[in-house]
Write an enzyme that holds these catalytic residues in place. Structure first.
Site, PDB file in Angstrom:
ATOM      1  N   GLU A 112       0.807  -1.145  -0.132  1.00 34.77           N
ATOM      2  CA  GLU A 112      -0.058   0.064  -0.216  1.00 34.77           C
ATOM      3  C   GLU A 112       0.970   1.060   0.182  1.00 34.77           C
ATOM      4  O   GLU A 112       2.008   1.222   0.401  1.00 34.77           O
ATOM      5  CB  GLU A 112      -0.742   0.047   1.295  1.00 34.77           C
ATOM      6  CG  GLU A 112      -1.692  -1.085   1.471  1.00 34.77           C
ATOM      7  CD  GLU A 112      -2.456  -1.132   2.788  1.00 34.77           C
ATOM      8  OE1 GLU A 112      -2.378  -0.309   3.550  1.00 34.77           O
ATOM      9  OE2 GLU A 112      -2.980  -2.086   3.109  1.00 34.77           O
ATOM     10  N   LYS A 114       2.160   4.672   1.709  1.00 36.87           N
ATOM     11  CA  LYS A 114       2.134   5.332   2.867  1.00 36.87           C
ATOM     12  C   LYS A 114       1.838   6.848   3.108  1.00 36.87           C
ATOM     13  O   LYS A 114       2.877   7.464   2.627  1.00 36.87           O
ATOM     14  CB  LYS A 114       3.750   4.895   3.566  1.00 36.87           C
ATOM     15  CG  LYS A 114       3.734   5.482   4.803  1.00 36.87           C
ATOM     16  CD  LYS A 114       5.252   4.948   5.578  1.00 36.87           C
ATOM     17  CE  LYS A 114       5.124   4.882   7.168  1.00 36.87           C
ATOM     18  NZ  LYS A 114       5.332   6.400   7.465  1.00 36.87           N
ATOM     19  N   ASP A 116       1.025  10.417   4.027  1.00 35.27           N
ATOM     20  CA  ASP A 116       1.965  11.164   5.008  1.00 35.27           C
ATOM     21  C   ASP A 116       0.845  12.217   5.701  1.00 35.27           C
ATOM     22  O   ASP A 116       0.932  13.305   5.239  1.00 35.27           O
ATOM     23  CB  ASP A 116       3.060  11.754   4.191  1.00 35.27           C
ATOM     24  CG  ASP A 116       4.012  12.361   5.219  1.00 35.27           C
ATOM     25  OD1 ASP A 116       4.040  12.094   6.292  1.00 35.27           O
ATOM     26  OD2 ASP A 116       4.956  13.139   4.804  1.00 35.27           O
ATOM     27  N   TYR A 224      -6.681  -0.049   7.823  1.00 34.61           N
ATOM     28  CA  TYR A 224      -6.328  -1.098   8.681  1.00 34.61           C
ATOM     29  C   TYR A 224      -7.476  -1.390   9.591  1.00 34.61           C
ATOM     30  O   TYR A 224      -7.931  -0.623  10.259  1.00 34.61           O
ATOM     31  CB  TYR A 224      -5.141  -0.866   9.287  1.00 34.61           C
ATOM     32  CG  TYR A 224      -4.586  -1.928  10.699  1.00 34.61           C
ATOM     33  CD1 TYR A 224      -4.874  -3.177  10.426  1.00 34.61           C
ATOM     34  CD2 TYR A 224      -4.140  -1.362  11.697  1.00 34.61           C
ATOM     35  CE1 TYR A 224      -4.369  -4.146  11.393  1.00 34.61           C
ATOM     36  CE2 TYR A 224      -3.750  -2.078  12.729  1.00 34.61           C
ATOM     37  CZ  TYR A 224      -3.773  -3.801  12.700  1.00 34.61           C
ATOM     38  OH  TYR A 224      -3.426  -4.497  13.740  1.00 34.61           O
ATOM     39  N   LYS A 310      10.629   3.568   3.271  1.00 31.49           N
ATOM     40  CA  LYS A 310      10.798   4.847   3.106  1.00 31.49           C
ATOM     41  C   LYS A 310      11.440   5.449   2.041  1.00 31.49           C
ATOM     42  O   LYS A 310      12.646   4.987   1.419  1.00 31.49           O
ATOM     43  CB  LYS A 310      11.222   5.757   4.269  1.00 31.49           C
ATOM     44  CG  LYS A 310      10.633   5.281   5.707  1.00 31.49           C
ATOM     45  CD  LYS A 310       9.852   6.424   5.746  1.00 31.49           C
ATOM     46  CE  LYS A 310      10.135   6.889   7.319  1.00 31.49           C
ATOM     47  NZ  LYS A 310       9.188   8.022   7.690  1.00 31.49           N
ATOM     48  N   CYS A 404      25.308  44.163  11.461  1.00 31.53           N
ATOM     49  CA  CYS A 404      23.992  44.130  11.109  1.00 31.53           C
ATOM     50  C   CYS A 404      23.856  44.624   9.577  1.00 31.53           C
ATOM     51  O   CYS A 404      24.263  45.929   9.358  1.00 31.53           O
ATOM     52  CB  CYS A 404      22.948  44.785  12.006  1.00 31.53           C
ATOM     53  SG  CYS A 404      21.343  44.844  11.331  1.00 31.53           S
ATOM     54  N   CYS A 407      21.521  47.949   9.869  1.00 25.93           N
ATOM     55  CA  CYS A 407      21.757  49.012  10.331  1.00 25.93           C
ATOM     56  C   CYS A 407      23.056  49.350  10.796  1.00 25.93           C
ATOM     57  O   CYS A 407      23.597  50.083  11.623  1.00 25.93           O
ATOM     58  CB  CYS A 407      20.857  49.271  11.648  1.00 25.93           C
ATOM     59  SG  CYS A 407      21.352  48.146  12.980  1.00 25.93           S
ATOM     60  N   CYS A 422      21.307  41.348  16.370  1.00 20.96           N
ATOM     61  CA  CYS A 422      21.522  42.419  16.351  1.00 20.96           C
ATOM     62  C   CYS A 422      20.887  43.420  17.491  1.00 20.96           C
ATOM     63  O   CYS A 422      19.608  43.344  17.641  1.00 20.96           O
ATOM     64  CB  CYS A 422      20.870  43.337  14.938  1.00 20.96           C
ATOM     65  SG  CYS A 422      20.807  44.982  15.079  1.00 20.96           S
ATOM     66  N   CYS A 428      16.725  49.384  14.648  1.00 19.05           N
ATOM     67  CA  CYS A 428      17.079  48.692  13.345  1.00 19.05           C
ATOM     68  C   CYS A 428      15.765  48.505  12.519  1.00 19.05           C
ATOM     69  O   CYS A 428      14.700  47.779  13.123  1.00 19.05           O
ATOM     70  CB  CYS A 428      17.708  47.161  14.061  1.00 19.05           C
ATOM     71  SG  CYS A 428      17.908  46.211  12.561  1.00 19.05           S
TER      72      CYS A 428
END
Ligand code: IVH
Length: 667
Positions: A112, A114, A116, A224, A310, A404, A407, A422, A428
């Protein structure tokens, strides 16, 4: 009318049928309009004749606005996970192990997809859905029945020859289309988008307001079946029968008689999965015969008769163009890799997150490097490796910036934290703008008409430098902005005016103090009642509050010790924002239950479980989820879980009724 009951029953049957045609089979037999007409008729009749109410009526799928917290329910059979495999060799090992344990008897493997999403266990009794429970910790999960009922592809009433009682498990998920639509509306309303459909599905299922869940386009595949009296000894046949009873059973299932067929299925779907309208992350292999399943049995964690394969995350290979650094609301600096566009798992990727300086260092990233990118759990893909075999020897190493980018202030790194910050909080630009954006957000002050773009314009034009400036805006300043008419301006001004009524806890959250989220803000407000008391609180007093640790306490102290912040708060107070609990909130508060711990279980006549828990907190008590030696009282309602009751008796915890509780807080 003597036959109202029958009429209602017939309408319900018709609606269940059309619902199944539309949401499970994708073959509607009547128009949406006609469907709505039938639904309307039924709604009206049910309103008129409440004696025929049925919690599984098709009208119940809209959910309810009553917030309801979830009761923990123990799974009849534990909800185990599956062992994982990652290559064909491990699949062969599984196959050989099964064969050996079955003494070389022939067996079939059902393959089957899987899905997600998030796992769900549905219990049906006499054809009616009675319970939907999440996986939780595998032993017990949340009872999310009210939410599950809003998912249209889950039948509320089965048809045909179903067992009297059984459980069926499956996966609740959001198809891509619904996911994209949901995220678009979230971004438009200033909310953070979900990282992926799985998070969106599990987040949706855990919402407390089922009317909101009803608006999320969730879907559910069942895979199931469990029970003592299942109709067939073959898993695949049971699923086929379940399909006839009305369940949405996936069609991509294959009954394999050899390992070659299993491998073929896996290889086919490894490619083909990209064309599915929903996410899958692998293939599940199950021994078909239930007798053989029983003889194989379980390990502590997973069945020996099933395993998952997987898929590998898809990788892209591309060139690093540059690294830029972004500054967020809190001043945290995030490095971002700009890449040559590369196609990866359905989308074109041009940017990848680099998280922090340590990650850049451990990748040993250099300019113009060829890099491998992968999509993980987040929206933004990440760089998982560097191909240094093609690196130019003159390429310079990528270094984290020291000042930064917005600034030019020197960055700092707080000990024990990975991020650079910063420190120029007050000036800023992205920090200043970010704080204003946080302030106006829906969950904070929720100011009608004001969005991120307007904030940007107001900041650029110099009209607004902090959140208090918003409240002193002149209408002319607003209408002078690009594309801002008089009507929109008025809308914003009245939105601001209305926000002066927003309750203290949300104002506190809106200030954007680091680590003070919605819940922490509520706790602080209940504990200190007004801003002056909170500003005057010591580290010890802050830590004394339930769930407030040293990190939060320190951040609160720092915020209030900043002069600019104090000035801002004074202005906001003068402007009329709420900085204390309202009288109504106050009157509900006391310390009558201080130092006492409660467990609430069952249902109650005069309040919902949530309301009762709220009362406990407002009166200074503490809510615990399970009975332990630390519990002082078990408040026992109708249909209380027998295990809680037994445990309370064993531990000699006082068991009190709803009325006893009322007396405790009334006195
Ligand atoms: S069967 C005892 N079948 O994968 C076996 N699970 O790690 C019960 N899942 O929690 C699981 N698609 O949420 C099964 N076709 C499928 C599945 C599937 C997705 C999820 C499920 C489970 C997890 C196992």
């Amino acid at each position: 009318m003597p036959n109202i009951g029958k009429e209602i029953e017939q309408l319900r049957e018709q609606l269940h049928h059309h619902n199944h045609q539309y949401y499970v089979l994708n073959e509607p037999l009547i128009s949406d309009f006609d469907f709505d007409q039938l639904m309307h008729q039924l709604t009206e009749l049910e309103k008129q004749y409440p004696e025929f109410n049925d919690s599984n009526s098709p009208t119940q799928r809209v959910g309810s606005d009553l917030n309801k917290d979830f009761e923990q329910v123990k799974h009849v059979n534990p909800m185990l996970s599956l062992g994982n495999t990652y290559n064909e060799e491990e699949i062969s090992d599984f196959y050989a192990r099964v064969s050996k344990q079955l003494m070389e008897a022939p067996f079939e493997i059902v393959c089957e997809l899987k899905y997600d999403g998030t796992a769900i266990g549905l219990t049906y009794e006499n054809g009616k859905l009675v319970r939907g429970v999440t996986r939780g910790d595998g032993v017990q999960g949340d009872d999310v029945t009210a939410n599950v009922k809003t998912i249209k592809s889950i039948p509320l009433q089965l048809k045909g020859d179903y067992p009297e009682k059984f459980e069926i498990r499956g996966e609740i998920f959001l198809p891509h289309k619904g996911f994209n639509r949901l995220n678009e509306t979230r971004v438009e309303s200033g909310e953070a988008p979900f990282a992926n459909p799985r998070n969106a599905a599990s987040g949706s299922l855990k919402m407390q307001n089922s009317a909101q869940v009803a608006k999320r386009p969730l879907d559910c595949f069942l895979y199931y079946m469990l029970g003592e009296n299942l109709p067939s000894n073959l898993h695949s046949e049971n699923l086929e029968l379940a399909r006839q009873w009305g369940f949405k059973i996936p069609s991509h299932i294959k009954d394999c008689k050899s390992i070659a067929e299993v491998i073929e299925f896996i290889q086919y779907w490894d490619e083909e999965r990209h064309n599915l309208p929903y996410d899958i992350d692998g293939i599940v292999l199950k021994v078909n015969s239930l007798d053989q399943q029983r003889s194989l049995g379980f390990t502590a964690k997973s069945p020996r008769w099933a395993i998952s394969y997987k898929f590998k995350a898809e990788q892209g290979y591309t060139k690093l163009k540059s690294v830029t650094f972004q500054v967020g609301r809190t001043g945290a600096v995030t490095p971002v890799a700009n890449l040559e566009p590369v196609f990866l798992a359905g989308t074109t990727v041009q940017r990848a997150s680099l998280h922090n300086a340590d990650i850049i260092g451990s990748l040993d990233l250099h300019e113009n490097d060829m890099v491998y990118v992968e999509k993980g759990g987040e929206i933004i893909p990440k760089i998982v490796g560097v191909d240094d075999s093609v690196r130019d020897s003159s390429a310079a190493k990528i270094e984290f910036i020291e000042s930064c980018p917005e600034c030019d202030t020197a960055l700092i790194r707080i000990e024990g934290e990975a991020a650079h910050y910063c420190p120029n909080t007050d000036a800023c630009p992205p920090q200043v703008k970010g704080r204003i954006e946080h302030f106006i957000a829906r969950k904070a002050m929720n100011i009608d008409g004001l969005g991120i773009e307007t904030i940007d314009l107001l900041y650029k034009s110099g009209f607004v430098k902090n959140v208090a400036d918003l409240y002193e805006l002149h209408p002319m300043q607003l209408t002078s902005l690009e594309r801002m008419g008089e009507k929109s301006a008025n809308n914003i001004l009245s939105g601001l005016e209305e926000s002066k009524q927003v309750v203290f806890a949300r104002v506190l959250f809106a200030l954007g103090i680091r680590y003070v989220g919605e819940t922490v803000a509520k706790k602080l407000c209940s504990a200190f009642k007004n801003i002056d008391a909170l500003m005057g609180a010591s580290l010890e007093q802050l830590i004394d509050v339930d769930e407030i640790g040293p990190q939060i306490a320190q951040s609160v102290l720092e915020y209030f010790s900043n002069d600019q912040n104090r000035l801002l708060l004074n202005r906001l107070k003068d402007l009329g924002l709420q900085f204390e609990l309202s009288e109504e909130e106050q009157s509900q508060h006391s310390n009558k239950l201080e130092g006492l711990s409660f467990v609430v279980s069952g249902s109650f006549a005069s309040f919902s479980r949530d309301e009762l828990k709220g009362l406990i907190e407002k009166n200074g008590g503490k809510n615990l989820s399970g009975v332990s030696s630390k519990t002082n009282y078990l408040v026992a309602g109708d249909k209380i879980g027998p295990s809680k009751l037994a445990k309370a008796e064993k531990l000699k915890v006082a068991i009190i009724s709803e009325d006893d509780f009322k007396q405790m807080i009334d006195n």
